[in-house]
Design a protein around this motif. Structure first.
Motif, mmCIF file in Angstrom:
data_model
loop_
_atom_site.group_PDB
_atom_site.id
_atom_site.type_symbol
_atom_site.label_atom_id
_atom_site.label_comp_id
_atom_site.label_asym_id
_atom_site.label_seq_id
_atom_site.Cartn_x
_atom_site.Cartn_y
_atom_site.Cartn_z
ATOM 1 N N LYS A 92 -27.998 -118.078 -90.643
ATOM 2 C CA LYS A 92 -28.721 -118.591 -89.471
ATOM 3 C C LYS A 92 -29.773 -117.272 -89.369
ATOM 4 O O LYS A 92 -29.346 -116.134 -89.420
ATOM 5 C CB LYS A 92 -28.012 -118.839 -88.289
ATOM 6 C CG LYS A 92 -26.889 -120.074 -88.604
ATOM 7 C CD LYS A 92 -25.919 -120.148 -87.562
ATOM 8 C CE LYS A 92 -24.781 -121.303 -87.826
ATOM 9 N NZ LYS A 92 -23.990 -120.332 -88.623
ATOM 10 N N LYS A 93 -30.909 -117.744 -88.306
ATOM 11 C CA LYS A 93 -31.659 -116.424 -88.026
ATOM 12 C C LYS A 93 -31.019 -115.776 -86.929
ATOM 13 O O LYS A 93 -31.287 -114.405 -87.040
ATOM 14 C CB LYS A 93 -33.074 -117.137 -87.472
ATOM 15 C CG LYS A 93 -34.110 -116.087 -87.033
ATOM 16 C CD LYS A 93 -35.444 -116.742 -86.269
ATOM 17 C CE LYS A 93 -36.294 -115.896 -86.074
ATOM 18 N NZ LYS A 93 -37.724 -116.386 -85.721
ATOM 19 N N ILE A 94 -30.207 -116.454 -85.994
ATOM 20 C CA ILE A 94 -29.619 -115.592 -84.906
ATOM 21 C C ILE A 94 -28.257 -115.750 -85.105
ATOM 22 O O ILE A 94 -27.624 -116.827 -85.576
ATOM 23 C CB ILE A 94 -29.765 -116.201 -83.757
ATOM 24 C CG1 ILE A 94 -31.331 -116.002 -83.214
ATOM 25 C CG2 ILE A 94 -29.034 -115.422 -82.575
ATOM 26 C CD1 ILE A 94 -31.886 -114.561 -83.250
ATOM 27 N N PRO A 95 -27.418 -114.547 -85.371
ATOM 28 C CA PRO A 95 -25.993 -114.642 -85.343
ATOM 29 C C PRO A 95 -25.130 -115.520 -84.539
ATOM 30 O O PRO A 95 -25.731 -115.312 -83.477
ATOM 31 C CB PRO A 95 -25.415 -113.079 -85.739
ATOM 32 C CG PRO A 95 -26.587 -112.269 -84.739
ATOM 33 C CD PRO A 95 -27.775 -113.263 -84.991
ATOM 34 N N ASP A 96 -24.146 -115.965 -84.990
ATOM 35 C CA ASP A 96 -23.137 -116.505 -84.144
ATOM 36 C C ASP A 96 -22.336 -115.631 -83.239
ATOM 37 O O ASP A 96 -22.074 -115.946 -82.289
ATOM 38 C CB ASP A 96 -22.006 -117.472 -85.118
ATOM 39 C CG ASP A 96 -22.949 -118.560 -86.001
ATOM 40 O OD1 ASP A 96 -23.484 -119.256 -85.066
ATOM 41 O OD2 ASP A 96 -22.757 -118.400 -87.012
ATOM 42 N N LEU A 97 -21.861 -114.455 -84.101
ATOM 43 C CA LEU A 97 -20.835 -113.485 -83.381
ATOM 44 C C LEU A 97 -21.584 -112.002 -83.416
ATOM 45 O O LEU A 97 -21.719 -111.720 -84.627
ATOM 46 C CB LEU A 97 -19.665 -113.495 -84.312
ATOM 47 C CG LEU A 97 -18.712 -112.551 -83.669
ATOM 48 C CD1 LEU A 97 -18.210 -112.553 -82.417
ATOM 49 C CD2 LEU A 97 -17.324 -112.495 -84.797
ATOM 50 N N ALA A 98 -21.514 -111.466 -82.440
ATOM 51 C CA ALA A 98 -22.019 -110.105 -82.116
ATOM 52 C C ALA A 98 -20.663 -109.324 -81.631
ATOM 53 O O ALA A 98 -20.035 -109.746 -80.635
ATOM 54 C CB ALA A 98 -23.217 -109.948 -81.322
ATOM 55 N N ILE A 99 -20.489 -108.005 -82.352
ATOM 56 C CA ILE A 99 -19.585 -107.274 -81.697
ATOM 57 C C ILE A 99 -20.131 -105.852 -81.092
ATOM 58 O O ILE A 99 -20.984 -104.990 -81.736
ATOM 59 C CB ILE A 99 -18.345 -106.785 -82.844
ATOM 60 C CG1 ILE A 99 -17.736 -108.280 -83.007
ATOM 61 C CG2 ILE A 99 -17.455 -105.825 -82.223
ATOM 62 C CD1 ILE A 99 -16.895 -108.076 -84.575
ATOM 63 N N GLU A 100 -19.585 -105.593 -80.118
ATOM 64 C CA GLU A 100 -20.174 -104.202 -79.359
ATOM 65 C C GLU A 100 -19.050 -103.418 -79.196
ATOM 66 O O GLU A 100 -18.052 -103.691 -78.338
ATOM 67 C CB GLU A 100 -20.949 -104.339 -78.109
ATOM 68 C CG GLU A 100 -22.432 -105.206 -78.320
ATOM 69 C CD GLU A 100 -23.202 -104.217 -78.986
ATOM 70 O OE1 GLU A 100 -23.027 -103.149 -79.097
ATOM 71 O OE2 GLU A 100 -24.270 -104.625 -79.246
ATOM 72 N N VAL A 101 -18.949 -102.027 -79.547
ATOM 73 C CA VAL A 101 -17.784 -101.102 -78.948
ATOM 74 C C VAL A 101 -18.594 -100.161 -78.062
ATOM 75 O O VAL A 101 -19.677 -99.375 -78.244
ATOM 76 C CB VAL A 101 -17.731 -100.071 -80.351
ATOM 77 C CG1 VAL A 101 -16.664 -98.795 -79.858
ATOM 78 C CG2 VAL A 101 -16.725 -101.115 -81.287
ATOM 79 N N VAL A 102 -18.069 -100.325 -77.108
ATOM 80 C CA VAL A 102 -18.458 -99.321 -75.757
ATOM 81 C C VAL A 102 -17.734 -98.203 -75.604
ATOM 82 O O VAL A 102 -16.563 -98.431 -75.220
ATOM 83 C CB VAL A 102 -18.477 -100.384 -74.522
ATOM 84 C CG1 VAL A 102 -19.151 -99.248 -73.297
ATOM 85 C CG2 VAL A 102 -19.086 -101.715 -74.786
ATOM 86 N N ILE A 103 -18.270 -96.918 -75.977
ATOM 87 C CA ILE A 103 -17.468 -95.881 -75.550
ATOM 88 C C ILE A 103 -18.287 -95.158 -74.201
ATOM 89 O O ILE A 103 -17.649 -94.658 -73.407
ATOM 90 C CB ILE A 103 -17.736 -94.757 -76.877
ATOM 91 C CG1 ILE A 103 -17.077 -95.402 -77.970
ATOM 92 C CG2 ILE A 103 -17.060 -93.366 -76.342
ATOM 93 C CD1 ILE A 103 -15.785 -95.513 -77.995
ATOM 94 N N THR A 104 -19.592 -95.238 -74.283
ATOM 95 C CA THR A 104 -20.101 -94.603 -72.912
ATOM 96 C C THR A 104 -20.902 -95.858 -72.357
ATOM 97 O O THR A 104 -21.696 -96.599 -73.088
ATOM 98 C CB THR A 104 -21.502 -93.771 -73.418
ATOM 99 O OG1 THR A 104 -20.838 -92.837 -74.225
ATOM 100 C CG2 THR A 104 -22.299 -93.028 -72.508
ATOM 101 N N SER A 105 -20.308 -96.152 -71.202
ATOM 102 C CA SER A 105 -20.922 -97.154 -70.311
ATOM 103 C C SER A 105 -22.211 -96.582 -69.488
ATOM 104 O O SER A 105 -22.527 -95.460 -69.373
ATOM 105 C CB SER A 105 -19.971 -97.756 -69.635
ATOM 106 O OG SER A 105 -19.458 -96.851 -68.596
ATOM 107 N N GLY A 106 -22.754 -97.641 -68.662
ATOM 108 C CA GLY A 106 -23.926 -97.186 -67.725
ATOM 109 C C GLY A 106 -25.311 -97.364 -68.161
ATOM 110 O O GLY A 106 -26.351 -97.227 -67.619
ATOM 111 N N GLY A 107 -25.503 -98.198 -69.495
ATOM 112 C CA GLY A 107 -26.560 -98.182 -69.919
ATOM 113 C C GLY A 107 -26.924 -99.740 -69.624
ATOM 114 O O GLY A 107 -26.660 -100.241 -68.697
#
Length: 216
Positions: free
Chosen positions: A121-136
């Motif tokens: 698909k044009k837009i993915p179904d699943l995205a994964i984010e690893v958060v080491i540094t927060s605050g963004g």
């Protein structure tokens, strides 16, 4: 580091700071009052560099240089998901850190990992984010605007799952896209010192569960 505004040329020296090899930690720069054209020019300047993640949300721009720890976690998490799909016969399309963006909504970002499940698909179904540094920048708002069905955030040893329902993300205990995946088991492998051994053990457990079900 937060900067109130910037143009394309001024990014160069700051990117040198982000790319300093002497520091192995997530380094983050946030800018305000950035036009869409400046965002796209920066993407062109960086090309397909794996050393930077760029996030844009309605005039706010964030550039991050991930640490080696961040990259190990994201790649291992991605391999675990991919091997689960391979072992259970689920078709998937790995899009990696493909830039997802919408000029109409003034949103753009590069997931740590993303996948289409079942069909491309044009837009993915699943995205994964690893958060080491927060605050963004709060990336969940961007994913909502782009219409990504499900987003996983791994932070401080825990995995949070958000599923898009009626235009809003709801936190769930289990994945809706991969409802049979054991997320607690999957996350436990991120603590292993050797990703190679972790993947092999995870695959062995999946096969063992399949055999148990077939016997029953």
């Amino acid at each position: 580091m937060v900067v109130s505004s910037a143009n394309t040329q001024s990014f160069v020296k700051l990117i040198e700071y982000l790319n300093c090899d002497a520091i192995d930690s997530d380094r983050l720069l946030i800018y305000g009052d950035i036009s869409w054209n400046t965002y796209e020019n920066l993407l062109d300047y960086l090309g397909n560099s794996p050393y930077f993640k760029v996030v844009y949300h309605q005039g706010i721009l964030q550039i991050m240089s991930p640490s080696s720890r961040h990259e190990i976690y994201k790649k291992t998490l991605g391999m675990l998901v991919e091997n689960y799909c391979l072992e259970t016969g689920i078709y998937f399309y790995p899009l990696g850190s493909t830039t997802l963006k919408s000029q109409d909504k003034l949103k753009g970002l590069e997931p740590d990992q993303c996948y289409c499940i079942g069909s491309k698909k044009k837009i993915p179904d699943l995205a994964i984010e690893v958060v080491i540094t927060s605050g963004g920048i709060k990336t969940l708002e961007i994913y909502k605007g782009l219409g990504v069905s499900e987003v996983w955030f791994w932070q401080n040893g825990e995995l949070q799952v958000f599923c898009l329902e009626n235009g809003e993300y709801l936190q769930k205990n289990n994945s809706q896209l991969l409802p049979k995946i054991d997320l607690e088991l999957l996350v436990s492998y991120l603590d292993w010192d050797e990703p190679f051994d972790a993947i092999l053990d995870f695959k062995a457990k999946i096969r063992s569960k399949k055999e148990e079900r077939s016997i029953k």
